[in-house]
Scaffold this active site. Sequence first.
Site, mmCIF file in Angstrom:
data_model
loop_
_atom_site.group_PDB
_atom_site.id
_atom_site.type_symbol
_atom_site.label_atom_id
_atom_site.label_comp_id
_atom_site.label_asym_id
_atom_site.label_seq_id
_atom_site.Cartn_x
_atom_site.Cartn_y
_atom_site.Cartn_z
ATOM 1 N N GLY A 146 0.842 -1.193 0.000
ATOM 2 C CA GLY A 146 0.000 0.000 0.000
ATOM 3 C C GLY A 146 0.874 1.239 0.000
ATOM 4 O O GLY A 146 1.981 1.246 -0.539
ATOM 5 N N GLU A 147 0.352 2.321 0.582
ATOM 6 C CA GLU A 147 1.069 3.604 0.686
ATOM 7 C C GLU A 147 1.270 4.301 -0.660
ATOM 8 O O GLU A 147 1.897 5.350 -0.726
ATOM 9 C CB GLU A 147 2.448 3.433 1.337
ATOM 10 N N GLY A 148 0.802 3.696 -1.766
ATOM 11 C CA GLY A 148 1.136 4.224 -3.080
ATOM 12 C C GLY A 148 2.431 3.675 -3.616
ATOM 13 O O GLY A 148 2.936 4.149 -4.651
#
Length: 342
Positions: free
Chosen positions: A309-311
């Site tokens: 996640g987190e980009g």
Amino acid sequence: MMAESLFPVVSFEALRARLACLPAFDEKAADAARARQMQLTKPPGSLGRLEEVALFMAGWRSVACPRIGKAQGLVFAGNHGVCAKGVNPYPQEVTVQMVENFKAGGAAINQLCRASGADLAVVALELERPTGDFTETEAMSEAEVLAAMAKGAEAVDPAADILLLGEMGIGNSTVAAALAMALFGGAATDWAGPGTGSDKAGMSRKILAVETGVARHRAVREDGLAVLAAFGGREQAAICGAILAARIYRIPVLLDGFICTAAAAVLEKLGVGALAHCLAGHVSAEPGHGRLLDALGKTPLLALGMRLGEGSGAAVALGVVRAALEAHNGMSTFAEAGVSDA
């Protein structure tokens, strides 16, 4: 049309009305880019998807030779009431702690954005006030959804040439599974995955929560915005707002993994082609992500087994987009190079 014209709105119905005239892909710019591709010193199509990406960027930026001067990365963070059902192996305090880690530059996404040349900002959304537990009530009211969407929209820099989207929120892989099941059907086991590392007992609780929530809110399954209110977090709503603002500004978007894509899928269900300017940065190792991309008709740029996640996947994929544009803009034509064209 400016992104400010999307929000504030007082109802989902008002928002739907404002989405009737979203900017379209610029076919003339894409045709000009395609004509250039045919003159470059390579066999046509020999750069595969890099050529497709260059045309995609040309059509959305409305220029035959698009460039990335500014890449913006946004990470939205929220907390979720469904965590009360024990669906997450980590406490919700980790969301706050990770936001501070992002701001301090210590997270994976900070390093990946630096490597790929993106400016990163994190937007925390009422972390002290988790959403409702969707197994018992709606996660958010209509007003709360619209407020979070407005926060996402206002975070988008109109000067950006591409936008990378990511999220942080303990429990949000459960939220994503519920969104996906509500939008596309199937069983909870089709969509629920280990997330941050759920064990067998944790997976059982996650699956039960998704099944319970989807059964409770089955009446809204045909309405994307109502589904977002029923199950979503503020970070998912903010992602939707950012995607819509980017569309108004003709900024292409790189989606991250399962959670980000599940949020975006809400917009696809509105039937206005709201994700046409979005590329899937990667397919994550979270089991439901590939199925979700198939449902959306999105082919990922990368498959690296990532599930952070987190980009993070979008940040790595930015390097692919940059490579596509470097080749498209920097190569010589046959005439310029003095090479015979068959």
